[in-house]
Design a protein around this motif. Structure first.
Motif, PDB file in Angstrom:
ATOM      1  N   ASP A  88       0.822  -1.207   0.000  1.00 62.21           N
ATOM      2  CA  ASP A  88       0.000   0.000   0.000  1.00 62.21           C
ATOM      3  C   ASP A  88       0.862   1.266   0.000  1.00 62.21           C
ATOM      4  N   VAL A  89       1.922   1.275   0.815  1.00 63.49           N
ATOM      5  CA  VAL A  89       2.775   2.470   0.871  1.00 63.49           C
ATOM      6  C   VAL A  89       3.725   2.540  -0.326  1.00 63.49           C
ATOM      7  N   SER A  90       3.740   1.496  -1.172  1.00 60.56           N
ATOM      8  CA  SER A  90       4.609   1.473  -2.343  1.00 60.56           C
ATOM      9  C   SER A  90       3.875   1.904  -3.608  1.00 60.56           C
ATOM     10  N   ARG A  91       2.583   2.122  -3.522  1.00 65.04           N
ATOM     11  CA  ARG A  91       1.791   2.446  -4.709  1.00 65.04           C
ATOM     12  C   ARG A  91       2.019   3.896  -5.156  1.00 65.04           C
ATOM     13  N   PRO A  92       1.886   4.153  -6.459  1.00 69.70           N
ATOM     14  CA  PRO A  92       2.023   5.536  -6.951  1.00 69.70           C
ATOM     15  C   PRO A  92       1.006   6.493  -6.338  1.00 69.70           C
ATOM     16  N   SER A  93      -0.098   5.964  -5.863  1.00 68.88           N
ATOM     17  CA  SER A  93      -1.120   6.825  -5.253  1.00 68.88           C
ATOM     18  C   SER A  93      -0.722   7.302  -3.858  1.00 68.88           C
ATOM     19  N   ASN A 102      12.558   7.878  -7.888  1.00 70.26           N
ATOM     20  CA  ASN A 102      13.798   7.912  -8.669  1.00 70.26           C
ATOM     21  C   ASN A 102      14.683   6.703  -8.398  1.00 70.26           C
ATOM     22  N   ARG A 103      14.348   5.913  -7.385  1.00 70.54           N
ATOM     23  CA  ARG A 103      15.105   4.689  -7.075  1.00 70.54           C
ATOM     24  C   ARG A 103      14.457   3.457  -7.703  1.00 70.54           C
ATOM     25  N   LEU A 104      13.481   3.680  -8.565  1.00 68.26           N
ATOM     26  CA  LEU A 104      12.772   2.589  -9.240  1.00 68.26           C
ATOM     27  C   LEU A 104      13.036   2.666 -10.736  1.00 68.26           C
ATOM     28  N   VAL A 105      13.063   1.490 -11.384  1.00 70.37           N
ATOM     29  CA  VAL A 105      13.162   1.423 -12.846  1.00 70.37           C
ATOM     30  C   VAL A 105      12.091   0.456 -13.337  1.00 70.37           C
ATOM     31  N   ASP A 106      11.844   0.466 -14.646  1.00 67.47           N
ATOM     32  CA  ASP A 106      10.847  -0.438 -15.217  1.00 67.47           C
ATOM     33  C   ASP A 106      11.267  -1.888 -14.973  1.00 67.47           C
ATOM     34  N   GLY A 107      10.310  -2.701 -14.509  1.00 63.52           N
ATOM     35  CA  GLY A 107      10.588  -4.101 -14.233  1.00 63.52           C
ATOM     36  C   GLY A 107      10.116  -5.008 -15.342  1.00 63.52           C
ATOM     37  N   ASP A 115      12.419  -2.075  -7.512  1.00 60.28           N
ATOM     38  CA  ASP A 115      13.274  -1.327  -6.586  1.00 60.28           C
ATOM     39  C   ASP A 115      14.735  -1.726  -6.829  1.00 60.28           C
ATOM     40  N   VAL A 116      15.554  -0.757  -7.281  1.00 61.58           N
ATOM     41  CA  VAL A 116      16.971  -1.033  -7.528  1.00 61.58           C
ATOM     42  C   VAL A 116      17.839  -0.199  -6.588  1.00 61.58           C
ATOM     43  N   SER A 117      17.296   0.138  -5.434  1.00 63.73           N
ATOM     44  CA  SER A 117      18.015   1.014  -4.504  1.00 63.73           C
ATOM     45  C   SER A 117      19.190   0.313  -3.835  1.00 63.73           C
ATOM     46  N   ASP A 118      19.178  -1.012  -3.785  1.00 66.95           N
ATOM     47  CA  ASP A 118      20.272  -1.738  -3.144  1.00 66.95           C
ATOM     48  C   ASP A 118      21.342  -2.046  -4.183  1.00 66.95           C
ATOM     49  N   TYR A 396       8.313  -1.609  -2.232  1.00 64.90           N
ATOM     50  CA  TYR A 396       9.490  -0.759  -2.436  1.00 64.90           C
ATOM     51  C   TYR A 396      10.075  -0.289  -1.104  1.00 64.90           C
ATOM     52  N   VAL A 397      10.225  -1.223  -0.198  1.00 67.99           N
ATOM     53  CA  VAL A 397      10.648  -0.852   1.158  1.00 67.99           C
ATOM     54  C   VAL A 397      12.099  -0.362   1.186  1.00 67.99           C
ATOM     55  N   GLY A 398      12.941  -0.918   0.338  1.00 67.44           N
ATOM     56  CA  GLY A 398      14.329  -0.471   0.297  1.00 67.44           C
ATOM     57  C   GLY A 398      14.436   0.960  -0.206  1.00 67.44           C
TER      58      GLY A 398
END
Length: 630
Positions: A88-93, A102-107, A115-118, A396-398
């Motif tokens: 829920d906290v990872s949604r665009p809404s 900005n830490r996300l890319v197309d999957g 999530d590619v933050s790590d 997208y917790v990371g």
């Protein structure tokens, strides 16, 4: 008709049986089902012929009890809710989405980002196809090497446990490993391979030239010095060495650059696929210590062979005998040392295997390696990789935790579950490389220990958690630090104080070995502090005094388990996720208002249920004669 029905039943049970075999402990690592003091072939024969010895701690199964049906209901409600909160906290809404997008890319899942933050997992992920090719190429190249440099025909026809045939196999395999090690270093690190080979040469000189009584202290001083020097020296760049040699100040390089410095800059540019070789060199330091100390201990046992003394079959040794039995004097040559220290499948991340064990497995391939088990292990690796990918595509917790979030904008449930899933991502990002490189080693004919026994969510004991997390490192620490320092004993206050000091020494080394950072030192010391309540509880509430009240004892242990889980989550968040300040903000957010306390009580209740299930899982293992002690 009856025949077709029976066949259909078998086909339906087949996939389920195969799935169960994938998740069998024996598939993960035969060490979990075979005592370390018993050879694998003997253990398998015994399991087939003898009845299991029932552990006195075994209780009747509870899976179908009313109590556990209640627990199942809690699982059905709580586990989906946990995933929903993180999703829920990872949604665009979500109003805070812009802070971490900005830490996300197309999957690869349609409509989802990943999530590619790590950086650690991202590097592993993008290089996985190339590493998979290497996994295939390296064993195939060994076959080519074996064809060019074959074992003499008369020895090839001999039985595998004939000493001459075993020696020929050892020479053939270590020769290939040592040559491939140099090639591997050059491809990975370019000209920096010379730095690594220099460190290896110095360490080898310490083992073979220093007077015997000084080998352990000089080895430890050198090993710890290398850990610090690699970090502080930033990998000893050729440019910096040239500046030091020429005496040129770095600030004048814009106007004047000596030829030697230009050469250093050029060499640094050709640093191979991994220019920063020092980042993952810590694992090699453990192998250097293992070689030196195994050599040192072998000096006391050269008068008689333990294998002959105990009348053991060298082709069918137990794991304990493989580790404890010193290699032959001629095995401590530079070729075998180089082959071991830079053994390609285990070079970057491990798992860790001792020098004695490596040499023994090079002589005689362990009976634990089989094509079917290796295939199942590979499938299991693929399933873990899929699980990681799904989590990173939906939770997208990371990215959230690395975007400096305003924790006051999150509810206590969101704060706690973001932290909880963050730990799972840490666990998975470590698990995947360890399993991949162990799979490569198994394909190549070497069986190192499995590093992860249980899921991070299947731990309630701080002591047991440490035994099952990075298991090969834990065993290395036992052999080379913990046992030489005297182990543990709580028979007297003096013994207890010495034991606590031993723990502090061990975990200070563990923290420094991981990285030279304050938060990791705090993590190491917190682990020791969190050991103490569990040890004290074991002394104050011994099992033998509760034998007439097993249910009450189980409930009491579960309450302690909840406290342990909270402490372990806190320590690992400090060491590997948000740091001390981040943990402080998380705790403050949970205790911000009354709703946080309500959530804390609810979360502890859910943990209580989960730990009861963990207890029963371990009881199920004891009923099958398996005692993993973690």
């Amino acid at each position: 008709m009856a025949s077709r029905s029976h066949s259909g039943s078998r086909s339906r049970s087949g996939p389920l049986s195969f799935l169960a075999s994938l998740y069998a402990l024996d598939t993960l690592d035969t060490r979990f089902t075979t005592p370390s003091s018993v050879p694998y072939r003997v253990a398998t024969d015994k399991r087939e012929d003898d009845d299991k010895v029932v552990d006195k701690r075994v209780e009747p199964p509870k899976w179908k009890s009313l109590e556990f049906y209640l627990y199942y209901l809690v699982f059905l409600i709580v586990v989906p809710y946990m995933f929903w909160v993180a999703y829920d906290v990872s949604r665009p809404s979500d109003p805070r989405y812009n802070r971490f997008k900005n830490r996300l890319v197309d999957g690869w899942i349609p409509g989802r980002k990943i999530d590619v933050s790590d950086a650690q997992y991202y590097t592993f992920r993008i290089n996985l196809p190339y590493m998979a090719l290497l996994l295939v190429f390296h064993p195939l190249l060994r076959k080519v090497w074996n064809a060019i440099y074959p074992v003499p025909q008369e020895l090839k026809a001999a039985r595998a446990n004939v000493p001459e045939a075993a020696e020929a196999r050892l020479r053939q395999r270590t020769s290939y490993d040592s040559v491939f090690a140099v090639f591997f270093l050059v491809v990975l690190h370019g000209f920096s391979a010379a730095k690594i080979l220099t460190i290896l040469a110095i360490n080898y000189k310490i083992a073979t030239s220093v007077p015997k009584k000084y080998i352990p202290p000089v080895t430890w001083v050198f090993g710890i010095f290398i850990l610090f020097a690699n970090e502080l020296g930033d990998g000893y760049k050729f440019r910096d060495i040239a500046l030091l040699v020429t005496g040129t100040p770095a600030e004048v390089l814009g106007t004047y650059t000596p030829t030697l410095v230009e050469l250093g800059i050029w060499l640094d540019r050709h640093g191979g696929l991994m220019r920063r070789w020092e980042i993952l060199f810590n694992i090699t330091v453990l192998r250097l210590v293992s070689f030196n100390l195994d050599y040192y201990w072998s000096l006391d046992r050269r008068a008689s062979s333990p294998i002959e003394k105990k009348q053991l079959d060298p082709a069918n040794l137990s794991e304990r005998d493989r580790i404890a039995t010193p290699a032959s004097p001629q095995d401590f040559c530079f070729r075998s040392y180089l082959a071991y220290a830079i053994y390609a499948p285990l070079y970057l991340t491990g798992p860790i295997i001792t020098f004695n064990d490596y040499i023994s497995q090079q002589r005689y391939q362990p009976a634990t390696i089989s094509s079917s088990r290796t295939l199942k292990y590979a499938i299991r690796f693929g399933l873990v990789l899929l699980a990681m990918e799904l989590v990173l595509h939906y939770d997208y917790v990371g990215a959230i935790s690395k975007s400096r979030p305003d924790w006051s904008s999150y509810t206590p449930a969101q704060i706690s579950l973001l932290s909880y899933f963050n730990l799972h991502i840490i666990w998975l990002k470590l698990l995947l490389p360890w399993r991949f490189f162990r799979l490569w080693s198994l394909v190549d004919g070497i069986d190192p220990p499995e590093n992860m026994l249980r899921c991070v969510s299947d731990n309630y004991s701080t002591l047991s958690f440490w035994r099952g997390w990075h298991r090969s490192y834990y065993r290395w620490l036992l052999r080379y630090i913990y046992i030489p320092l005297g182990g543990s004993s709580f028979r007297s206050a003096r013994d207890a104080a010495r034991t606590v000091l031993t723990y502090l020494v061990v975990f200070t080394f563990v923290a420094l070995w991981h990285d030279i950072k304050l938060n990791l030192l705090i993590w190491g010391w917190l682990i020791v502090v969190f050991f103490l309540p569990e040890i004290a509880a074991g002394v104050l509430f011994p099992r033998r005094k509760w034998e007439s009240r097993p249910t009450a004892y189980r409930m009491l242990c579960c309450v302690g388990g909840v406290a342990n889980v909270l402490m372990m989550i806190s320590a690992n968040l400090v060491g590997f996720a948000v740091g001390l300040d981040g943990l402080e903000n998380i705790v403050r957010g949970i205790f911000r208002d009354y709703s946080g306390l309500v959530f804390l009580v609810t979360a502890c209740s859910a943990l209580f249920v989960g730990i009861q299930v963990m207890f029963e899982i371990r009881q199920s293992e004891l009923r099958r004669g398996i005692n993993l002690k973690c």
